[in-house]
Write an enzyme that holds these catalytic residues in place. Structure first.
Site, PDB file in Angstrom:
ATOM      1  N   HIS A  60       0.915  -1.307   0.094  1.00 63.62           N
ATOM      2  CA  HIS A  60      -0.229   0.025  -0.236  1.00 63.62           C
ATOM      3  C   HIS A  60       0.850   1.280  -0.811  1.00 63.62           C
ATOM      4  O   HIS A  60       0.927   2.513  -0.561  1.00 63.62           O
ATOM      5  CB  HIS A  60      -0.749  -0.427   1.229  1.00 63.62           C
ATOM      6  CG  HIS A  60      -1.741  -1.044   1.425  1.00 63.62           C
ATOM      7  ND1 HIS A  60      -2.188  -2.504   1.349  1.00 63.62           N
ATOM      8  CD2 HIS A  60      -3.481  -0.389   0.230  1.00 63.62           C
ATOM      9  CE1 HIS A  60      -2.703  -2.959   0.820  1.00 63.62           C
ATOM     10  NE2 HIS A  60      -3.915  -1.984   0.046  1.00 63.62           N
ATOM     11  N   ARG A 115     -10.542   4.243  -1.350  1.00 59.87           N
ATOM     12  CA  ARG A 115      -9.368   3.577  -0.045  1.00 59.87           C
ATOM     13  C   ARG A 115     -10.084   4.566   0.924  1.00 59.87           C
ATOM     14  O   ARG A 115      -9.411   5.223   1.214  1.00 59.87           O
ATOM     15  CB  ARG A 115      -8.289   3.047  -0.405  1.00 59.87           C
ATOM     16  CG  ARG A 115      -8.239   2.015  -1.371  1.00 59.87           C
ATOM     17  CD  ARG A 115      -6.835   1.703  -1.403  1.00 59.87           C
ATOM     18  NE  ARG A 115      -6.040   0.913  -2.516  1.00 59.87           N
ATOM     19  CZ  ARG A 115      -5.825   0.880  -3.260  1.00 59.87           C
ATOM     20  NH1 ARG A 115      -5.731   2.101  -4.298  1.00 59.87           N
ATOM     21  NH2 ARG A 115      -5.310  -0.510  -4.240  1.00 59.87           N
ATOM     22  N   GLU A 158     -10.941 -10.627  -4.726  1.00 58.69           N
ATOM     23  CA  GLU A 158      -9.839 -10.545  -4.531  1.00 58.69           C
ATOM     24  C   GLU A 158      -9.299 -11.962  -3.713  1.00 58.69           C
ATOM     25  O   GLU A 158      -8.083 -11.860  -2.600  1.00 58.69           O
ATOM     26  CB  GLU A 158      -9.375  -9.430  -3.311  1.00 58.69           C
ATOM     27  CG  GLU A 158     -10.747  -8.876  -2.415  1.00 58.69           C
ATOM     28  CD  GLU A 158     -10.057  -7.497  -1.782  1.00 58.69           C
ATOM     29  OE1 GLU A 158      -8.827  -7.199  -2.465  1.00 58.69           O
ATOM     30  OE2 GLU A 158     -10.829  -7.099  -1.251  1.00 58.69           O
ATOM     31  N   ASN A 178      -4.102  -7.025  -7.163  1.00 60.34           N
ATOM     32  CA  ASN A 178      -3.296  -6.948  -5.935  1.00 60.34           C
ATOM     33  C   ASN A 178      -3.271  -8.214  -4.286  1.00 60.34           C
ATOM     34  O   ASN A 178      -2.050  -8.339  -4.465  1.00 60.34           O
ATOM     35  CB  ASN A 178      -3.206  -5.629  -5.383  1.00 60.34           C
ATOM     36  CG  ASN A 178      -3.303  -5.055  -6.138  1.00 60.34           C
ATOM     37  OD1 ASN A 178      -2.583  -4.589  -7.326  1.00 60.34           O
ATOM     38  ND2 ASN A 178      -3.890  -3.617  -5.510  1.00 60.34           N
ATOM     39  N   ASP A 179      -4.286  -7.620  -4.219  1.00 58.63           N
ATOM     40  CA  ASP A 179      -4.518  -9.378  -3.351  1.00 58.63           C
ATOM     41  C   ASP A 179      -4.274 -11.258  -3.777  1.00 58.63           C
ATOM     42  O   ASP A 179      -4.412 -11.694  -3.019  1.00 58.63           O
ATOM     43  CB  ASP A 179      -5.951  -9.359  -1.931  1.00 58.63           C
ATOM     44  CG  ASP A 179      -5.494  -8.157  -1.266  1.00 58.63           C
ATOM     45  OD1 ASP A 179      -3.832  -8.584  -0.637  1.00 58.63           O
ATOM     46  OD2 ASP A 179      -6.031  -6.826  -0.689  1.00 58.63           O
ATOM     47  N   ARG A 192       2.264  -9.427  -0.671  1.00 59.69           N
ATOM     48  CA  ARG A 192       2.873  -8.575  -1.458  1.00 59.69           C
ATOM     49  C   ARG A 192       3.177  -6.484  -1.460  1.00 59.69           C
ATOM     50  O   ARG A 192       3.912  -6.048  -2.038  1.00 59.69           O
ATOM     51  CB  ARG A 192       1.228  -7.326  -1.911  1.00 59.69           C
ATOM     52  CG  ARG A 192       0.359  -7.715  -1.006  1.00 59.69           C
ATOM     53  CD  ARG A 192      -0.856  -6.520  -0.733  1.00 59.69           C
ATOM     54  NE  ARG A 192      -1.381  -6.287  -2.025  1.00 59.69           N
ATOM     55  CZ  ARG A 192      -1.859  -5.040  -1.957  1.00 59.69           C
ATOM     56  NH1 ARG A 192      -3.045  -5.385  -1.304  1.00 59.69           N
ATOM     57  NH2 ARG A 192      -2.384  -3.690  -1.832  1.00 59.69           N
ATOM     58  N   CYS A 223      -9.365  -3.386 -10.218  1.00 60.18           N
ATOM     59  CA  CYS A 223      -8.715  -1.845  -9.723  1.00 60.18           C
ATOM     60  C   CYS A 223      -7.719  -2.313  -8.659  1.00 60.18           C
ATOM     61  O   CYS A 223      -7.440  -1.376  -8.276  1.00 60.18           O
ATOM     62  CB  CYS A 223      -9.977  -1.484  -9.063  1.00 60.18           C
ATOM     63  SG  CYS A 223     -10.314  -2.413  -7.444  1.00 60.18           S
TER      64      CYS A 223
END
Ligand code: PEP
Ligand code: MG
Length: 605
Positions: free
Chosen positions: A216, A323, A459, A482-483, A493, A530
């Site tokens: 993040h 977010r 995710e 991402n996840d 990550r 996303c």
């Protein structure tokens, strides 16, 4: 010394090279492109910048009282957290309770308190500096003992120290205030909460020893448009505040004490980067349409309200992912319904009719909010986080949903639920949403009618595989690659040690994306991507070829993705995606994709 290989190395070894005249070059992972040229500020999370001065003899007693007041305030704050912890269900409440008890012990006549009092009394040091020096000494002592239990306590001691300093300086959570212009932050690690405090007006870029490309912190750097590199082993050894420093976020390099040739080279490189950015800005107003006429919706991801200007100037059609963690960061209490309502309705006002997709709190993993008092379990990424946490602490979700519904009276909103793994979670959210609506109705408060669509983040591999069932209960899907990559490949990550293995082109990840996208298309609900690959033009042809027509990304990446779309033939991209999906090896997939991309030419205008 100018080394321009553009090569990215994993950051576990000391990657330093030395050049003439004391120039030092480090190679790591570039996570946010661009060049920053400025002056180093070495940030130690355990050591907030505080004033240090000597007291006059007659000031000592007053200073001791000031310190005692800070201790009392800290104890009261922790008392409040202890009270909250008692309401937490099961073992999480118990664990947090133990931790907070330990914090209270540290405030009661402990070595820390006695040591600070001694430094004030005998050394006549001001209280903030006395706290810092005492904490440093205790931490050094613990670190030298090479004991796993004591090492784990170091962060607790620092936390208590930070709280005392915040109470003394009365400046909460502002480690990066008062930095001069063109500061380059060099740190062991920056948390997302730290990164949220960086002001791009003063901070030119940052480099850290720890961290991965999909963390993040890296995402926030890209959103803020700050050049950034991670995995810079050895960078902090012998590095001092005030040294000239360059960060090359495109090639993954840090140069300390650059010589005049190097400086001139990077000035040119920075100018060229900015020129290309400006050129891409010309695409702002043209539509995202492929050569054969397929329209693609491009939306922005938003991490902080301050980014709304760049979202608007990027030409985004809306916000595909807000977010909301920023509202809970860098504070000890929870944001109220009114406070959240004001933030969200201001954003909607700025968006002037464009849709705002608001993700409910995704706390946990590498996104920790002290206000919620999350206790990290043995594996935080798999623990009580996101929707799981929200359903365990429904009052947090209720407050957030009420604020979203109220803000929805001022513009179009969608509600997005993070880390969903099962239909029951969605049903629970819908039940809570209905009761929140009833409450607002009874109080005659304006809210969004009809109720906003409720969407699911895909995710987690289990969610992707259950996408058919989830689609029945979802109004839209947002695929969080991402996840999804992290959980499918079991690669943290945020861990630079395994970042070279983090691979969204792995066939397992792509099959899950395809499976979820097809389930959404069959159920006729909108589906977007996303995750960070949505903003990487390397992936655009593949995502379009898999049937995705909605991409949400950091605003800075929007023009370059649009350029790629405008130079793409969708029929050819779909054909290439089919060939790619037949492959079992990610190296071959990468080659097939890069060959396809290599044949695309044109500036999209
Ligand atoms: C994702 O996981 O892809 C995503 C978009 O969510 P985040 O990066 O906030 O976890
Ligand atoms: Mg995610």
């Amino acid at each position: 010394m100018i080394i321009e290989t553009g090569q990215q190395t994993s950051g576990n070894t000391d990657t330093e090279e030395r050049g003439p005249g004391g120039e030092r070059l480090f190679a790591g992972l570039g996570v946010s492109p661009g060049v920053a040229i400025g002056v180093a500020h070495v940030y130690d999370a355990g050591c907030v910048n505080v004033p240090e001065y000597r007291l006059a003899k007659d000031q000592v007693e007053a200073e001791k009282i000031r310190f005692a007041e800070a201790v009392a305030a800290a104890s009261a704050q922790i008392g409040k957290l202890q009270h909250k912890a008692r309401d937490l269900p099961g073992s999480s409440g118990e664990e947090l309770g133990y931790l907070l008890d330990a914090y209270q012990q540290m405030l009661k006549g402990s070595r820390l308190v006695r040591g600070v009092e001694r430094r004030i009394g005998e050394d006549r040091l001001n209280a903030e500096a006395a706290v810092q020096q005492e904490i440093s000494q205790i931490v050094q002592g613990f670190a030298a003992m090479d004991d796993a239990y004591l090492s784990a306590r170091i962060e607790d001691i620092r936390e208590v120290g930070r709280r005392l300093v915040r109470n003394l300086t009365k400046v909460p959570y502002r480690p990066f205030s008062n930095l001069p212009k063109n500061t380059v932050i060099l740190a062991e690690e920056l948390t997302p909460a730290d990164t949220a405090l960086l002001d791009p007006a003063n901070v030119a870029g940052f480099a850290t020893v720890l961290g991965g490309t999909a963390s993040h912190t890296a995402i926030m750097a890209r959103s803020l448009g700050l050049p950034a590199v991670v995995g810079m082993a050895g960078m902090l050894t012998g590095t001092r505040n005030g040294q000239p420093a360059i960060i090359d976020g495109s090639a993954g390099k840090v140069i300390l004490n650059p010589g005049s040739d190097t400086l001139a080279f990077y000035r040119r490189k920075r100018a060229e980067f900015l020129r290309q950015r400006r050129q891409l800005q010309r695409l702002r107003k043209v539509p995202a349409v492929t050569l054969d006429g397929a329209e693609v919706s491009l939306q922005a991801n938003l991490e902080l309200p301050a980014e709304i200007d760049s979202v608007l100037s990027s030409g985004a059609q809306g916000v595909g992912l807000l977010r909301t963690e920023f509202m809970y960061m860098n504070r000890d209490d929870l944001p109220s319904e009114d406070e959240q309502y004001v933030v969200l309705s201001n954003l909607l006002q700025r968006l002037a009719g464009r849709c705002l997709t608001i993700r409910t709190l995704d706390a946990g993993g590498d996104k920790i909010a002290p206000a919620i008092g999350i206790v990290e379990g043995p594996n935080p990424a798999l623990g009580l986080r996101a929707i799981r946490l929200a359903l365990k602490r429904p009052e947090i979700l209720e407050t957030q949903l009420a604020a979203i519904l109220r803000a929805g009276a001022h513009g179009p909103v969608r509600i997005l639920i993070p880390m969903v793994t099962s239909v029951s979670e969605l049903l629970a959210v819908r039940t809570i949403l209905q009761s929140v609506e009833q409450r607002l109705k009874r109080r005659h408060i304006a809210y969004a009618l009809p109720l906003p669509p409720v969407g699911t983040m895909i995710e987690v591999p289990g969610a992707a595989l259950a996408a058919d069932a989830l689609a029945w209960h979802s109004d839209f899907f947002a695929i969080g690659t991402n996840d999804l990559t992290q959980y499918t490949l079991a690669i943290d990550r945020a861990d630079e040690a395994v970042s070279s293995l983090y691979d969204p082109l792995h066939p397992a990840v792509l099959r899950l994306v395809q499976f979820a996208a097809e389930a959404a298309l069959r159920a006729r609900i909108p589906v977007s991507v996303c995750g960070e690959i949505a903003g990487d033009p390397r992936f655009t042809a593949l995502l379009l070829g898999l049937g995705i027509r909605d991409l949400s990304m950091a605003a800075a990446n929007l023009p370059v993705v649009k350029q790629r779309i405008r130079n793409l033939d969708l029929v050819a991209a779909t054909r290439r995606a089919r060939v790619i999906m037949d492959q079992s090896d990610s190296a071959r997939i990468a080659q097939l994709l890069d060959d396809f991309n290599g044949n695309i030419i044109g500036d999209g205008l």
